[in-house]
Design a protein around this motif. Structure first.
Motif, PDB file in Angstrom:
ATOM      1  N   GLU A 234       0.662  -1.226  -0.322  1.00 43.20           N
ATOM      2  CA  GLU A 234       0.368  -0.267   0.256  1.00 43.20           C
ATOM      3  C   GLU A 234       0.723   1.127   0.078  1.00 43.20           C
ATOM      4  O   GLU A 234       1.947   1.642   0.736  1.00 43.20           O
ATOM      5  CB  GLU A 234      -0.705   0.684   0.928  1.00 43.20           C
ATOM      6  N   ARG A 246      -3.198   7.228  -4.395  1.00 37.62           N
ATOM      7  CA  ARG A 246      -2.983   5.637  -3.911  1.00 37.62           C
ATOM      8  C   ARG A 246      -3.013   5.028  -4.889  1.00 37.62           C
ATOM      9  O   ARG A 246      -2.761   4.752  -6.422  1.00 37.62           O
ATOM     10  CB  ARG A 246      -4.709   5.313  -2.938  1.00 37.62           C
ATOM     11  N   ALA A 247      -1.768   3.813  -4.650  1.00 41.76           N
ATOM     12  CA  ALA A 247      -1.346   2.669  -5.517  1.00 41.76           C
ATOM     13  C   ALA A 247      -2.132   1.225  -5.365  1.00 41.76           C
ATOM     14  O   ALA A 247      -2.645   1.504  -4.597  1.00 41.76           O
ATOM     15  CB  ALA A 247       0.115   2.319  -5.829  1.00 41.76           C
ATOM     16  N   PRO A 248      -2.078   0.896  -6.851  1.00 43.07           N
ATOM     17  CA  PRO A 248      -2.898  -0.560  -6.502  1.00 43.07           C
ATOM     18  C   PRO A 248      -2.205  -1.453  -5.529  1.00 43.07           C
ATOM     19  O   PRO A 248      -1.404  -0.909  -5.710  1.00 43.07           O
ATOM     20  CB  PRO A 248      -2.681  -1.266  -8.271  1.00 43.07           C
ATOM     21  N   SER A 258       5.802   4.617  -6.500  1.00 43.05           N
ATOM     22  CA  SER A 258       4.110   5.416  -6.487  1.00 43.05           C
ATOM     23  C   SER A 258       5.250   6.787  -6.479  1.00 43.05           C
ATOM     24  O   SER A 258       6.063   7.133  -5.827  1.00 43.05           O
ATOM     25  CB  SER A 258       3.752   5.485  -6.038  1.00 43.05           C
ATOM     26  N   ASN A 268      -6.071  11.300  -7.425  1.00 43.27           N
ATOM     27  CA  ASN A 268      -5.773  10.463  -8.655  1.00 43.27           C
ATOM     28  C   ASN A 268      -5.773   8.997  -7.599  1.00 43.27           C
ATOM     29  O   ASN A 268      -5.132   7.734  -7.371  1.00 43.27           O
ATOM     30  CB  ASN A 268      -4.210   9.784  -9.405  1.00 43.27           C
ATOM     31  N   PRO A 269      -6.674   8.528  -7.307  1.00 44.84           N
ATOM     32  CA  PRO A 269      -6.457   7.810  -5.451  1.00 44.84           C
ATOM     33  C   PRO A 269      -7.301   5.805  -6.652  1.00 44.84           C
ATOM     34  O   PRO A 269      -8.429   6.514  -7.230  1.00 44.84           O
ATOM     35  CB  PRO A 269      -7.868   8.083  -4.532  1.00 44.84           C
ATOM     36  N   SER A 270      -6.568   5.396  -6.293  1.00 50.54           N
ATOM     37  CA  SER A 270      -7.704   3.978  -6.792  1.00 50.54           C
ATOM     38  C   SER A 270      -8.419   3.038  -6.143  1.00 50.54           C
ATOM     39  O   SER A 270      -8.374   4.228  -4.776  1.00 50.54           O
ATOM     40  CB  SER A 270      -6.395   2.763  -7.045  1.00 50.54           C
ATOM     41  N   ALA A 271      -9.559   2.558  -6.027  1.00 50.38           N
ATOM     42  CA  ALA A 271     -10.722   2.420  -5.656  1.00 50.38           C
ATOM     43  C   ALA A 271     -10.816   1.259  -4.809  1.00 50.38           C
ATOM     44  O   ALA A 271      -9.175   0.371  -4.984  1.00 50.38           O
ATOM     45  CB  ALA A 271     -11.863   1.838  -7.300  1.00 50.38           C
TER      46      ALA A 271
END
Length: 610
Positions: A234, A246-248, A258, A268-271
């Motif tokens: 994370e 936030r990274a995958p 990142s 650019n937050p990831s889900a």
């Protein structure tokens, strides 16, 4: 505007792999330099690996870590970075972050709070550092500040909370960093994976950045570092209650980077992904790392056609699919230690997974077809044979020795267990022949109540699903059939879970032997996760479940009695991955006495309660 470009670097490290660990850190440094980053944050204990356990207690291991830090210095020209390592000062060992700037060591910041719950035993190895204390440490003849301190880079004041430091609410170091008016807090972590945990982290990062009115950067370790715990890699940037980046998670790469800019306008937050997807991603990565780090050539599996062994088979298939998708076929094969010309994923699965259906006269045609079709659908090698001769041989020897025949009426458990145990030696032969890992197939629900045959279905080098409940497995398989395009699970999902150890006419099922799996799960969560007494469990569940009082009391009594008498089995289960919010592995999450009175007084209180 704070003009800093930050590289958050997650690395997949291995204890005692000094050369490899250093190379991965240097690779992260070089990648960050190429991207013109100003500051690099590596995770907690990334020089040596968080999972080093009692190696931390030695004198030589922390000393070797300091030597590795010295070797790292020449690679840090023109950049600032933070990297984690253990440091011994006389009799105490500290979990620290070293701050390096332009090839020069600027200071050490030690962790102030130790993680001591669940999977963590940090007080065994480390001493917490008192806040406000600052000393000097001799680093190869140079005096370096060591302790509670902050730093400055390009006018940006920054400090550290190391993993558990951030989870201590009102006591956490962040309050004192706020008093020092820092603009930026880094949190280098070794935070274990658990399904749903990333949502807790996101909330913590939002709360922290808002509470301290600063930018907050979180960086976690990656991969199955040393066997049981999985790290998800994370990487998060938060500011004033918002997630900016936030990274995958759960990458198959050894080094992932990142880049975060300290600009509230760039978001650019990831889900967040569902637990079913988290499970397959984490287990697939954990299997890959376990296989390659143990220098094994693949996996062997006694494929019964039931839910548990089918889950293990699908996880290997997904390991190949996901590894190739991220690494590319060539790099995946290289990391897996495979040589040869493979044109499809199925061909690679065929090389890495050997399965066998080991039937008896009590096995059904349904489970045979279930196992065969699943193996064919994913490409696994598939063997099948009968073990009745072996079972009869064992049985006849015992009957001759004791002077009577064994019967199902008198010797039920004995006759069930010998079938499971007779399967073990021959499947181990396949494992030995192929230098492969034998997969044990017990789940957490079976571990709870000892519904497993020691040296039978517990035999194995690794137990991938021992930390998840049977209820989760059953539902996950249905999800996987649809969402992972695993069409070979159709027959599996049509079957009622059964050990198939009694004669077929008895229509044996797991839930008939035990209790409904959803009920077992609710009792387990209250009894083990929440550590409630039998009476407390009853009082809670009688309001939540539509069961009559006597039936519910019976289920609770059965759970506690079977739990207490089967701790010895849990002590002997093969290593398992920590995947859920809790598990029952005494090495990882929950310790319980092997010998006890088995809740006799507590269960009597339950029986007498009206």
């Amino acid at each position: 505007m704070m003009n800093l470009k930050i590289a958050a670097v997650s690395v997949n490290q291995t204890p005692l792999d000094w050369k490899g660990n250093l190379e991965r850190i240097v690779k992260g440094i070089n990648e960050a330099k190429s991207a013109d980053a100003d500051f690099i944050c590596f995770p907690e204990l990334s020089i040596c690996g968080y999972g080093s356990e009692d190696l931390f207690l030695s004198h030589w291991y922390p000393a070797r870590s300091l030597s590795q830090l010295k070797e790292l210095l020449p690679h840090t020209q023109g950049i600032t970075l933070a990297v984690g390592l253990p440091v011994r000062i006389e009799k105490e060992v500290y979990n620290t972050v070293a701050i390096i700037e332009d090839g020069s060591l600027k200071g050490f910041v030690p962790k102030q709070f130790m993680a001591i719950d669940g999977v963590h035993y940090e007080f065994r190895w480390f001493t917490p550092w008192p806040h406000g204390k600052l000393i000097e440490l001799d680093f190869f003849g140079e005096k370096i500040p060591f302790g509670d301190q902050i730093f400055n880079l390009k006018g940006v004041k920054y400090g550290f909370e190391i993993c558990e430091d951030a989870w201590r609410k009102e006591k956490r170091p962040g309050y004192r960093l706020q008093d020092r008016k820092v603009d930026l807090i880094f949190n280098p972590s070794a935070s274990h994976f658990a399904m749903g945990k990333t949502e807790e982290r996101i909330d913590l990062m939002k709360e922290s950045s808002k509470l301290f009115d600063c930018f907050y950067v979180y960086v976690n370790l990656l991969g199955n570092e040393s066997g049981r715990m999985i790290f998800d890699g994370e990487r998060i940037l938060a500011h004033k209650g918002k997630i900016l980046g936030r990274a995958p998670l759960l990458s198959f790469k050894d080094v992932v980077v990142s880049y975060f800019e300290l600009s509230p306008e760039k978001q650019n937050p990831s889900a967040v992904i569902p637990k079913e997807k988290e499970f397959v991603q984490a287990a697939a990565l954990a299997l890959f790392d376990y296989m390659r780090k143990s220098r094994s050539k693949g996996f062997v599996l006694s494929l019964s056609g039931g839910a548990d062994s089918s889950t293990c088979a699908v996880l290997v298939s997904e390991m190949v699919k996901r590894g190739i998708a991220e690494l590319g076929k060539e790099e995946f094969l290289n990391k897996a230690g495979l040589k040869g010309d493979f044109s499809t994923e199925k061909e690679i699965v065929h090389e890495l997974l050997i399965t066998a259906y080991q039937g008896t006269k009590n096995s059904s045609e349904d489970t045979f077809l279930s196992a065969k079709e699943l193996a064919e659908s994913i490409g696994a090698k598939f063997y099948h044979w009968e073990i009745d001769d072996e079972v009869n041989s064992y049985r006849s020897k015992i009957e001759k020795a004791i002077g009577r025949e064994l019967t199902w009426e008198q010797d039920d458990i004995t006759l069930q267990n010998i079938q499971a145990r007779a399967r073990s030696p021959i499947i181990w032969m396949l494992s030995n022949l192929n230098n492969a890992l034998l997969m044990a197939t017990s789940n957490r629900s079976e571990g709870d109540v000892g519904y497993t045959t020691m040296d039978g279905d517990t035999s194995g080098s690794i137990s991938p699903i021992a930390a998840v409940s049977k209820d989760f497995i059953i539902n996950w398989l249905k999800w996987a059939e649809k969402n992972l395009n695993q069409s070979g699970l159709a027959r599996v999902n049509a079957l009622q879970p059964s050990a198939e150890l009694r004669p077929l006419e008895t229509t044996q099922t797991d839930e008939k032997d035990l209790m409904p799996y959803p009920v077992l799960l609710e009792i387990e969560k209250l009894a083990i996760r929440d550590q409630k007494s039998p009476l407390d469990v009853y009082l809670i569940l009688k309001e939540e479940l539509t069961l009559d009082s006597q039936t519910l009391k019976g289920y609770i009594k059965k759970f506690y009695q079977l739990w207490a008498r089967n701790q010895w089995k849990r002590e002997r289960l093969a290593p398992s991955f920590h995947l859920d919010e809790f598990n029952v592995d005494p090495k990882t999450w929950y310790r319980f006495p092997i010998l006890s009175a088995g809740y006799s007084e507590e269960l009597k209180e339950l029986e007498n309660f009206n």
